[in-house]
Write a protein that holds these residues in place. Structure first.
Motif, PDB file in Angstrom:
ATOM      1  N   CYS A 190       0.831  -1.198   0.000  1.00  0.00           N
ATOM      2  CA  CYS A 190       0.000   0.000   0.000  1.00  0.00           C
ATOM      3  C   CYS A 190       0.872   1.257   0.000  1.00  0.00           C
ATOM      4  N   PRO A 191       0.306   2.410  -0.330  1.00  0.00           N
ATOM      5  CA  PRO A 191       1.067   3.663  -0.251  1.00  0.00           C
ATOM      6  C   PRO A 191       1.530   3.939   1.187  1.00  0.00           C
ATOM      7  N   VAL A 192       2.742   4.478   1.323  1.00  0.00           N
ATOM      8  CA  VAL A 192       3.316   4.758   2.645  1.00  0.00           C
ATOM      9  C   VAL A 192       3.834   6.189   2.666  1.00  0.00           C
ATOM     10  N   ARG A 193       3.464   6.927   3.706  1.00  0.00           N
ATOM     11  CA  ARG A 193       3.964   8.282   3.906  1.00  0.00           C
ATOM     12  C   ARG A 193       4.745   8.306   5.221  1.00  0.00           C
ATOM     13  N   ILE A 194       6.022   8.666   5.150  1.00  0.00           N
ATOM     14  CA  ILE A 194       6.880   8.696   6.337  1.00  0.00           C
ATOM     15  C   ILE A 194       7.257  10.140   6.639  1.00  0.00           C
ATOM     16  N   LEU A 195       7.016  10.571   7.873  1.00  0.00           N
ATOM     17  CA  LEU A 195       7.390  11.904   8.331  1.00  0.00           C
ATOM     18  C   LEU A 195       8.412  11.738   9.448  1.00  0.00           C
ATOM     19  N   GLN A 196       9.571  12.350   9.291  1.00  0.00           N
ATOM     20  CA  GLN A 196      10.659  12.159  10.243  1.00  0.00           C
ATOM     21  C   GLN A 196      11.259  13.502  10.662  1.00  0.00           C
ATOM     22  N   GLY A 197      11.327  13.731  11.972  1.00  0.00           N
ATOM     23  CA  GLY A 197      11.944  14.938  12.486  1.00  0.00           C
ATOM     24  C   GLY A 197      13.462  14.884  12.357  1.00  0.00           C
ATOM     25  N   TYR A 198      14.030  15.905  11.764  1.00  0.00           N
ATOM     26  CA  TYR A 198      15.482  15.935  11.563  1.00  0.00           C
ATOM     27  C   TYR A 198      16.225  16.026  12.893  1.00  0.00           C
ATOM     28  N   GLU A 199      15.600  16.644  13.901  1.00  0.00           N
ATOM     29  CA  GLU A 199      16.228  16.804  15.210  1.00  0.00           C
ATOM     30  C   GLU A 199      15.788  15.727  16.200  1.00  0.00           C
ATOM     31  N   ASP A 200      15.177  14.674  15.729  1.00  0.00           N
ATOM     32  CA  ASP A 200      14.728  13.586  16.606  1.00  0.00           C
ATOM     33  C   ASP A 200      15.942  12.873  17.206  1.00  0.00           C
ATOM     34  N   TYR A 222       9.196  10.019   1.778  1.00  0.00           N
ATOM     35  CA  TYR A 222       9.903  10.223   3.048  1.00  0.00           C
ATOM     36  C   TYR A 222      10.155  11.717   3.188  1.00  0.00           C
ATOM     37  N   THR A 223       9.552  12.319   4.218  1.00  0.00           N
ATOM     38  CA  THR A 223       9.681  13.752   4.434  1.00  0.00           C
ATOM     39  C   THR A 223      10.512  14.002   5.681  1.00  0.00           C
ATOM     40  N   LEU A 224      11.667  14.630   5.498  1.00  0.00           N
ATOM     41  CA  LEU A 224      12.535  14.982   6.617  1.00  0.00           C
ATOM     42  C   LEU A 224      12.160  16.397   7.048  1.00  0.00           C
TER      43      LEU A 224
END
Length: 250
Positions: A190-200, A222-224
């Motif tokens: 299925c479609p996957v959207r990943i959101l990731q904090g750069y300062e995590d 993938y969104t940084l």
């Protein structure tokens, strides 16, 4: 007040659900899958529930075994159990396709659930996802003394951002080791959207980025997020999450 879903072993899962209505009444149900030791009253969960309800989207948030208002002791929880809780909520409270929104540990649990039943999963939104965190992030950073404590005492305690520390049981670590997914293709189509904090600092972006290479889906973004931490709960972060959900709803 939450409702409660009884499980076959006598435990119960606390949940809150609103049905869809209007033009989006038949759109996939959104299921919030929270992080380790979080509960369904957290800021992102309640914000997204209100947002979905205002748009006529069916939405469910719930507490895993040993979390929040659900029964069970946290120390007895495992990834297998928490992923199964998502499956129970999906199978008993919905009938059509679902979109799983997984935060941190919930991202791993959501992926495990999607692998187990791909046809029901219309999409995944993963927020600072932490697949394999028990082995690759937690145990990997332990001292020899902590590893010995796990063997001798059956549990290792670490500080958390909650009232009680994280309790990493031997059962959780061994189960997590057996449920690792980052070292092989992940059969999620299925479609996957990943959101990731750069300062995590809890789940480094270098860890979650491995999903790009492992997921078999042909539709992965993938969104940084610049300045984003592990919570990704700023107003701008919440807008990004909403946009990610909407991108799966066409």
């Amino acid at each position: 007040m939450p409702d409660f879903l009884k499980t076959s072993d006598g435990h119960y899962i606390a949940y809150e659900k609103t049905d869809g209505h209007g033009a989006l009444a038949d759109a996939p149900t959104l299921i919030w899958c929270g992080g380790l030791k979080s509960d369904m009253e957290g800021g992102k969960a309640t914000h997204l529930h209100t947002w979905a309800q205002a748009r006529g989207r069916a939405f469910i948030r719930f507490d895993y075994f040993g979390h929040g208002q659900s029964s069970g002791d946290f120390i007895d929880g495992t990834m297998t159990r928490w992923a199964a809780d998502i499956g129970r909520v999906r199978d008993r409270l919905t009938t059509g396709p679902v979109i799983l929104i997984g935060s941190s540990m919930g991202g791993w649990a959501a992926l495990l659930t999607a692998i187990a039943n791909t046809p029901r999963t219309a999409g995944l939104v993963l927020i600072n996802p932490a697949p394999d965190f028990t082995e690759k992030l937690t145990v990997a950073g332990w001292s020899e003394a902590q590893i010995k404590a796990l063997e001798n005492d059956g549990v290792v305690y670490e500080p958390s951002g909650y009232d009680e520390p994280y309790a990493y049981s031997k059962a959780l670590i061994e189960d997590g080791r057996a449920r690792q997914i980052l070292d092989m293709p992940i059969p999620v189509t299925c479609p996957v959207r990943i959101l990731q904090g750069y300062e995590d600092t809890v789940v480094p972006w270098t860890h979650s980025k491995r999903l790009i290479d492992m997921l078999t889906s042909k539709d992965v973004t993938y969104t940084l997020v610049a300045g984003g931490d592990h919570s990704l709960s700023r107003e701008s972060d919440l807008r990004l999450i909403e946009t990610a959900i909407e991108s799966l709803s066409v």
